[in-house]
Structures are given as C-alpha cells and as structure tokens.
Design an enzyme around this catalytic site. Structure first.
Site, PDB file in Angstrom:
ATOM      1  N   VAL A   1     -13.409  -0.891  -3.223  1.00 16.85           N
ATOM      2  CA  VAL A   1     -13.281  -2.348  -3.325  1.00 16.85           C
ATOM      3  C   VAL A   1     -11.811  -2.760  -3.312  1.00 16.85           C
ATOM      4  CG1 VAL A   1     -13.807  -4.413  -4.669  1.00 16.85           C
ATOM      5  CG2 VAL A   1     -15.420  -2.510  -4.658  1.00 16.85           C
TER       6      VAL A   1
ATOM      7  N   ASP B   1      -9.408  -6.003  -3.574  1.00 17.41           N
ATOM      8  CA  ASP B   1      -9.453  -7.387  -4.080  1.00 17.41           C
ATOM      9  C   ASP B   1      -8.003  -7.847  -4.141  1.00 17.41           C
ATOM     10  OD1 ASP B   1      -9.701  -9.729  -5.510  1.00 17.41           O
ATOM     11  OD2 ASP B   1     -10.589  -8.799  -7.295  1.00 17.41           O
ATOM     12  N   MET B   2      -7.557  -8.520  -3.092  1.00 17.32           N
ATOM     13  CA  MET B   2      -6.130  -8.844  -3.024  1.00 17.32           C
ATOM     14  C   MET B   2      -5.864 -10.327  -2.795  1.00 17.32           C
ATOM     15  SD  MET B   2      -4.846  -7.234   0.654  1.00 17.32           S
ATOM     16  CE  MET B   2      -3.479  -8.339   1.060  1.00 17.32           C
TER      17      MET B   2
ATOM     18  N   HIS C   1      -8.892 -11.468 -15.510  1.00 17.84           N
ATOM     19  CA  HIS C   1     -10.023 -12.310 -15.115  1.00 17.84           C
ATOM     20  C   HIS C   1     -11.281 -11.970 -15.907  1.00 17.84           C
ATOM     21  CE1 HIS C   1      -7.406 -12.993 -11.551  1.00 17.84           C
ATOM     22  NE2 HIS C   1      -7.776 -14.211 -11.840  1.00 17.84           N
TER      23      HIS C   1
ATOM     24  N   TRP D   1       6.166 -13.821   5.910  1.00 17.33           N
ATOM     25  CA  TRP D   1       5.534 -14.775   6.815  1.00 17.33           C
ATOM     26  C   TRP D   1       4.078 -14.417   7.133  1.00 17.33           C
ATOM     27  CZ3 TRP D   1       9.775 -11.764   7.646  1.00 17.33           C
ATOM     28  CH2 TRP D   1       9.617 -10.650   8.498  1.00 17.33           C
ATOM     29  N   LYS D   2       3.770 -13.124   7.096  1.00 17.16           N
ATOM     30  CA  LYS D   2       2.420 -12.711   7.494  1.00 17.16           C
ATOM     31  C   LYS D   2       1.358 -13.160   6.482  1.00 17.16           C
ATOM     32  CE  LYS D   2       3.110  -9.029  10.773  1.00 17.16           C
ATOM     33  NZ  LYS D   2       2.741  -7.656  11.157  1.00 17.16           N
TER      34      LYS D   2
ATOM     35  N   GLY E   1      -9.876   0.440  -5.763  1.00 11.13           N
ATOM     36  CA  GLY E   1     -11.097   0.613  -6.560  1.00 11.13           C
ATOM     37  C   GLY E   1     -11.114   1.903  -7.359  1.00 11.13           C
TER      38      GLY E   1
END
Lengths: 337, 337
Positions: free
Chosen positions: A176, A178-179, A49, A230-231, A309
């Site tokens: 941090v 970030d998922m 990114h 499913w979660k 992080g």
C-alpha cells in the site's frame, strides 16, 4: 520521556472511540465502524490520522462540519462508474462505502470507479487501499484537500497536497502506497516539530518563499514543498481536476473559501485482480519483484530498503502485542471528549 | 549556433519518416501511423521522443527488437478490462491501439482498462493522453521501463522511471501531465549536457552514490533521482507491479536482463467524461480551477505559472508555422536511415 507515552490496548481504544462517537450523535453501528477505522490506523502506526487526529474529528462533528448520521446517496450510475453525494457525512465512512461499491463494480465488470462529492477528510487514505486489497482488488484512489501547497514558481498556496493511494493485494496482506503530493504530510511535520528536529530535505517554504527544512515554519505558512518540485505540483493540479470533474464536486479553490476543510471530492477505482490470474501466480510475480528490490546495494550498510506498507506490518504486530503508544496528553484529551 | 538548427515543415518530416519506415519493413498504413506519432511529438516540442529518438527507434527495428508488421492480439477480455499481447510490435502503434480499445470500453461502460504485455517503448506517453482526450475521455496510463533509478537508500538502479500520464479533455484541447518518476527524463538531461548546463536540482547520483546536478554524470551512471526522493521510488515500484500484474507481462527486473529495453508492460485506463456531465460544465469547472491557479502570487515577477500541457500548445502553434526545429546533425542522420 517514556512515562509520557501510554500503551493503550486496541480493544480499549476501540471502546473509548465508539462511546465518544455515540455521545456525539453517531448511530451505534456507524460509531463502531468509524471507531474501527481510527483504531486500525493507530494500530498500523499512522497516529497522525488515527488517535492523534481523533479530537479534531470530534471537534468537526461538534461544529457541524461532519454530520454523524448522514448517509451517502447515489447521484448517477452508468455502467462501471457511479457518482455519489457524500452529504457531508463522516469522511471515513463515506470513503469505506465508496470503496465497497468500487469493489462491487469491479467484481461484476473487472474495473469499477466511484466518485464522491461533498464528503469529508477520509483520514488515512491507506485504509481504503487495505480494504480493497482484502477484497482481492487493486486500488487507485485520491482525494483533494484545502490549499496547502504553492504552484511551482508561486508563493501562495493554491494547490492541495491531494493524497494518492495505490494498493495491491499480496499474500494475506497488501502493498500500500499512500502519498500526499507534498514532500511531507502535516502529520510528519508536526511530529518533527514535537521532536525539535529538522526535516531531511526541504519540506516547504518560509514566509518569504524560501525553501526550508524547519517543520514549524512550514506548518505556520502552510506552504509545503511539492514532491519532485514542479512535477508534484502538476500532479496535484490534475488530481484535483479529476476529483472535481468525476464527482461533480468541489475543487480545492472552492473548498478553500471555507475556513475549515470540508466538502471534499474523492475518487475510488478498484480492479478485480482475481480475474486476471491465479493468486499464486500473482503472489509469485510480486515476490520476485520484491526479492530483486530488496537485493539492492545499500548506500549505508545496516540501512534497509523498504517497500510501501512494509513498516505498517511490523508496527501492526508490535502494537497488537504491546498496545498502541499514545502521548499521555493526547489520550487524556481523548477520554475527556 | 542557429545555423546548426534546421526548420523542417511537418509534412516533410512526416513524408521522410514514413518512407524510412516502409524501407524498414513497415506496412504502408502502419508506417504512416507511426510516422504521424513521431512527427506530432516533434511538432509539440517533445523532440526527445520525436525526431531525436527516431534514429534509435529505426535501429531497434533493424536489430529485430521492434517487429514492424506485428499486431497486438487479445489475450483475455472480462467486462471492462482487456489484456493484450503486444507481440513486440512497434510501441507507439501498440499503445495507440490499446488507448483506442480503452476508449471503446469506456464508451460502453463508463470506464475501461487495457493492459498490454510484451510491447515496446511507447515513446512520448503524452501522445495517448492527447488521443484519449480527443475522444472525450480522461486518461490514466503508465508503462514500466528498464532499471534506471535506485530504490531509496540504495546505490544501484533496480527501479524503472516508469512514466505516468494523466489527461483531461479541455475545450478543443487537453490538460496532459506526462511525468517520469525520475526528476528529469533522460531526454531533458541529454539536452542539458548538450548545452553544457547544470540541472536546477539534484537529478541523480554519481558513481559513488552522491547526489549530483551534472547531467553527463547521471547519464553515465543511469542512476536518476526519484521524484520526491523516497516517494517517487515507492510510486515507481507500485507502477511496475501494477503494469506487470494487470498485463501478465514482464516487470522491470525481468526487462533488465536484456541488454536493451524491450518487452515492456503498460496500462491504459480511459473514463468517458461525456457521461458525467455536459461539456460546457466540464470546461467551466476546469477553467475556474485554472483561473485560480494562474492568479498565484509569483516568486519572481515576469515568471509564469504554467499548467501541464500548456507549453505544448504554444510550441505546437510556433512549429506549425515556422517548421520543426531540428539539430542539423540529427536531421542529416535521419535522412540517411
């Protein structure tokens, strides 16, 4: 192979990005801000990114999906919540502004929420976690995306992988997380495909709906595996609903009607941690949690238990000293933009 | 087998629970409130944190871990955030009060956050999601727990499975996601063990640290599999940090020093959705998302794609008519309390 990797000093990358963005219609100050976000993500090792994504970003600007001079505008303010219209401006700049406003609201009333409609891909979600943490705030943020993940029990992708970001200030840095709600980000799968390696666990589905570890197959089907089966599918559904409802913007199934991903909905919540206790106490609390975490009994000796992080800090240090590693073919593409 | 299952009318269950709680030192009004939460969870089919858990709850009261008459007290209020001390009162009552306060803060300033220290197990987290949704609010809440999940790459459990609850009002009902960070809750694994069935996916680790689908083995090791492997482990770590920092309360590694689980930290965030748009528009947005979701192409015909909270509505209807199904041996234990 190593000769295929260049090491670009951060300042050089920043300059190159900035001048390209100016060339593509960004006002100078916005170009610099946006270039800084892309460069910082690259310094931190989030190449997917950062520099690797930059050509696509510029392409979206060229095609008119991202409007380089557009500014977000306030739609609605009520107490500690604000709704903003992103006006299809650059995703990272809109997200930075929204985070800034959420921090401002948190400063005045402890917690603040900004919901943003009609914006664009924020690139690395962690950027805004780091930004809030540097402002002394806890951050909870999420975005929706185009459909790239099936509901549980389904074959076709109707959910986004809707990344969720949590951040906590810690010492001069931050913790941090970030998922994305898919087991692997597309960036991670592209990297695995490039290296010709299989994924460690099932990362998605093939064209017949069977689970697979082959990153190339998943990139083609765009059917990723939800985190926790499913979660994660359920969590992705709720995050999309929340993003659309709170911002008054589009949901994944509406975004998906366009051929490319734009017009997203995002939410930014900040909590002013400095109001809740002395920073030395806060740091001590985090340190004691991390100390216990790190003293885990390892599955394999030599392997490390890391916290979200942590790797970023190590990469940031290395890349600041040695320059940012970039595939030669990517950098050659960048400088031609 | 069916003769081993009784069907208890909800009103009877409520009366039985209430009188037992009064017998164990609950003031009458608190007994009724607490019994209502346990009964409602059972009506909704969440037996593991309803009737099946009731004997353990009463045992904790008897042992002095849960103080039946204790009231939470305000520690700190700043704008739209409040910190409360749970004083080791009944977890469900403390959580209900905290949700009520979060809704109140959201009413006055759009978003409100209550952080609660030194409280007890809130039983079914979804209860507070439903409560907030009935009050017209979006809900984001989480709790920490004792350690029952290893860090990724570790053998020993140092993380809690720290349930996260998201809820959104919808028509006269709600969409409620209530997910622990372990792939399976202990309740679900206990049910599978009872039925002598293997889990559908790896649910945890055996004593050697190898993944297993055997629920009995995982209940013994108390090493659950994180949702999404490394991702759920990271999320659990951050939720614990946030709960401890925002409430000024204990973190998992501190709770874990006690032989039993008490003195938890919890966070309750409410957002007043009525401020952000007309309820008919909100319902329409949700409906269009659900319509698209439900039109997924199914892996197996006959199988359904369901959304979080959907099954609850069906069960609620059935149990209201037919009575709440309870294992005979459990109900016999309850009435003896």
């Amino acid at each position: 192979m190593d000769s295929d990797v260049l090491h670009i000093p951060a300042q050089e990358m920043l300059n190159v990005f900035t001048s390209i963005l100016v060339k593509h219609g960004f006002p100078v100050e916005k170009a610099l801000q946006c270039a800084t976000i892309f460069t910082d993500s690259s310094i931190d090792g989030i190449y997917s990114h950062g520099v690797n994504r930059f050509p696509t970003f510029v392409d979206y600007v060229a095609k008119g999906h991202v409007l380089p001079a557009a500014e977000p505008s306030l739609k609605n303010a009520m107490g500690s919540i604000e709704q903003w219209e992103g006006n299809l401006g650059p995703g990272p700049l809109n997200a930075m502004m929204a985070t800034h406003r959420a921090i401002g609201l948190a400063r005045s009333s402890g917690i603040g929420c900004v919901a943003l409609s009609n914006t664009n891909h924020w690139m690395r979600g962690g950027s805004y976690g780091w930004q809030a943490a540097r402002g002394g705030c806890v951050f909870i943020g999420f975005t929706n995306t185009i459909a790239n993940m099936p509901a549980w029990g389904a074959k076709d992708a109707r959910l986004g992988n809707n990344p969720l970001v949590l951040a906590i200030p810690y010492q001069d840095e931050a913790i941090v997380l970030d998922m994305a709600m898919s087991q692997y980000s597309f960036g991670a799968m592209e990297l695995a495909r490039l290296k010709n390696t299989m994924l460690e666990v099932d990362g998605g589905f093939d064209a017949n709906g069977n689970p697979t570890r082959d990153p190339g197959v998943i990139i083609d089907t765009r059917r990723t595996m939800p985190v926790g089966f499913w979660k994660g599918a359920g969590l992705a559904l709720l995050l999309d609903m929340l993003a659309a409802l709170l911002s008054g913007g589009l949901s994944t199934h509406e975004i998906n009607k366009n051929a490319v991903e734009y017009g997203l909905s995002q939410v930014f919540i900040a909590i002013d941690l400095s109001r809740l206790g002395d920073s030395s106490i806060i740091n001590k609390t985090i340190e004691s949690i991390l100390d216990d975490y790190k003293s885990s009994v390892l599955v394999e000796s030599g392997r490390k238990v890391i916290y979200p992080g942590q790797r970023v800090l190590e990469t940031r240090k290395a890349n600041t000293i040695k320059g940012i590693p970039v595939q030669r073919r990517i950098w050659e593409r960048v400088v031609m933009l």
